[in-house]
Design an enzyme around this catalytic site. Structure first.
Site, PDB file in Angstrom:
ATOM      1  N   GLU A  47       0.855  -1.201   0.000  1.00 21.95           N
ATOM      2  CA  GLU A  47       0.000   0.000   0.000  1.00 21.95           C
ATOM      3  C   GLU A  47       0.885   1.245   0.000  1.00 21.95           C
ATOM      4  O   GLU A  47       1.556   1.546   0.990  1.00 21.95           O
ATOM      5  CB  GLU A  47      -0.901   0.003   1.248  1.00 21.95           C
ATOM      6  CG  GLU A  47      -1.738   1.276   1.353  1.00 21.95           C
ATOM      7  CD  GLU A  47      -2.477   1.414   2.691  1.00 21.95           C
ATOM      8  OE1 GLU A  47      -2.760   0.392   3.345  1.00 21.95           O
ATOM      9  OE2 GLU A  47      -2.766   2.568   3.081  1.00 21.95           O
ATOM     10  N   ARG A  51       0.619  10.308   0.385  1.00 18.40           N
ATOM     11  CA  ARG A  51       0.954  11.341   1.377  1.00 18.40           C
ATOM     12  C   ARG A  51       2.215  12.094   1.011  1.00 18.40           C
ATOM     13  O   ARG A  51       2.700  12.912   1.772  1.00 18.40           O
ATOM     14  CB  ARG A  51       1.173  10.706   2.753  1.00 18.40           C
ATOM     15  CG  ARG A  51      -0.084  10.127   3.321  1.00 18.40           C
ATOM     16  CD  ARG A  51       0.165   9.568   4.715  1.00 18.40           C
ATOM     17  NE  ARG A  51      -0.769   8.494   4.957  1.00 18.40           N
ATOM     18  CZ  ARG A  51      -0.690   7.637   5.950  1.00 18.40           C
ATOM     19  NH1 ARG A  51       0.300   7.720   6.814  1.00 18.40           N
ATOM     20  NH2 ARG A  51      -1.584   6.689   6.086  1.00 18.40           N
ATOM     21  N   LYS A 134     -11.195  -2.074   6.293  1.00 13.28           N
ATOM     22  CA  LYS A 134     -10.029  -1.731   7.107  1.00 13.28           C
ATOM     23  C   LYS A 134     -10.548  -1.268   8.467  1.00 13.28           C
ATOM     24  O   LYS A 134     -11.549  -0.549   8.534  1.00 13.28           O
ATOM     25  CB  LYS A 134      -9.277  -0.610   6.397  1.00 13.28           C
ATOM     26  CG  LYS A 134      -8.229   0.110   7.228  1.00 13.28           C
ATOM     27  CD  LYS A 134      -7.389   1.021   6.340  1.00 13.28           C
ATOM     28  CE  LYS A 134      -6.621   2.040   7.155  1.00 13.28           C
ATOM     29  NZ  LYS A 134      -5.445   2.559   6.434  1.00 13.28           N
TER      30      LYS A 134
HETATM   31  C1  3PG Z   1      -2.158   3.925   7.911  1.00 14.05           C
HETATM   32  O1  3PG Z   1      -1.724   4.751   7.157  1.00 14.05           O
HETATM   33  O2  3PG Z   1      -3.024   3.123   7.609  1.00 14.05           O
HETATM   34  C2  3PG Z   1      -1.590   3.920   9.266  1.00 14.05           C
HETATM   35  O3  3PG Z   1      -1.248   5.218   9.613  1.00 14.05           O
HETATM   36  C3  3PG Z   1      -0.381   3.057   9.409  1.00 14.05           C
HETATM   37  O4  3PG Z   1      -0.208   2.994  10.746  1.00 14.05           O
HETATM   38  P1  3PG Z   1       1.171   2.624  11.437  1.00 14.05           P
HETATM   39  O5  3PG Z   1       2.176   3.645  10.954  1.00 14.05           O
HETATM   40  O6  3PG Z   1       0.884   2.755  12.911  1.00 14.05           O
HETATM   41  O7  3PG Z   1       1.547   1.229  11.026  1.00 14.05           O
END
Ligand code: 3PG
Length: 212
Positions: A47, A51, A134
């Site tokens: 994924e 960003r 999700k």
């Molecule tokens: C996302 O983008 O789905 C989450 O921010 C990922 O979360 P993490 O950095 O805590 O794994």
């Protein structure tokens, strides 16, 4: 494609490996070696979050990597959905869900994993046919206990919890009947990506792939 068909696709995606890496990539030059390192470690579904300014180019570059299945995350608008699809993303992920996002994903035929954090949000998505969702932000929304509680009244929904998931707590989620896989950024730490430590990332991916 219908939401039901999307859910079949996202379910099979989640069954490929226990962890979907959540990637924030600043530099397009890192895209291919990062994808190769993760795929080599046993994590094929990737994924790429929208960003960073480079994200769409990163998706384009990763789409050419053998064995990788590249999706776009942090889809917030219909324009994000279209841009992700045109860049070559084969699935999408959003932190929540709006009708506009779902309409766009269905119109573009981009299987989407929409986010929910409460019973009502999950039920709204279920009404529309989304049985794979999700769970975000997982730890802050009650973690594995919350998902365990949702599994009794809503056993037909399967989740990919993301947000605060780590090597240490991933098994708590993966052992639940309503969890297909987890998402997390811990397999591609920013420093290791910057340093080009691809062997280190393959090692983290291998540990994650062995969770199930
Ligand atoms: C996302 O983008 O789905 C989450 O921010 C990922 O979360 P993490 O950095 O805590 O794994």
């Amino acid at each position: 494609m219908t939401p039901q068909q999307f859910s079949q696709q996202t379910e099979s995606l989640c069954r490929r490996a226990p962890v979907v890496p959540v990637l924030v990539v600043q530099d397009t030059a890192h895209a291919a070696p990062l994808a190769r390192a993760l795929v080599k470690g046993g994590l094929p579904a990737l994924e790429v979050t929208l960003r960073t300014p480079a994200a769409l180019d990163v998706i384009r570059a990763m789409a050419d990597v053998d064995g990788g299945i590249v999706g776009a995350g942090t889809l917030l608008t219909p324009e994000d959905v279209r841009a992700a699809k045109h860049a070559g993303a084969t699935f999408g992920v959003s932190p929540g869900a709006t009708d506009r996002i779902l309409d766009a994903a269905e119109a573009e035929d981009l299987p989407i994993l929409p986010g929910a954090a409460t019973a009502s949000e999950a039920m709204r998505l279920l009404e529309r046919g989304y049985t794979v969702q999700k769970f975000f932000p997982a730890e802050a929304s009650g973690g594995a206990n919350m998902l365990k509680s949702l599994s009794s009244p809503l056993p037909q929904i399967r989740f990919c919890p993301t947000g605060g998931v780590s090597l240490e707590n991933a098994r708590d989620y993966l052992s639940l009947p309503n969890v297909l896989c987890v998402g997390g950024s811990w397999v591609a730490p920013t420093d290791m990506v910057k340093q080009g430590n691809w062997d280190g990332i393959t090692k983290l991916a291998s540990e994650a792939a062995a969770l199930r």
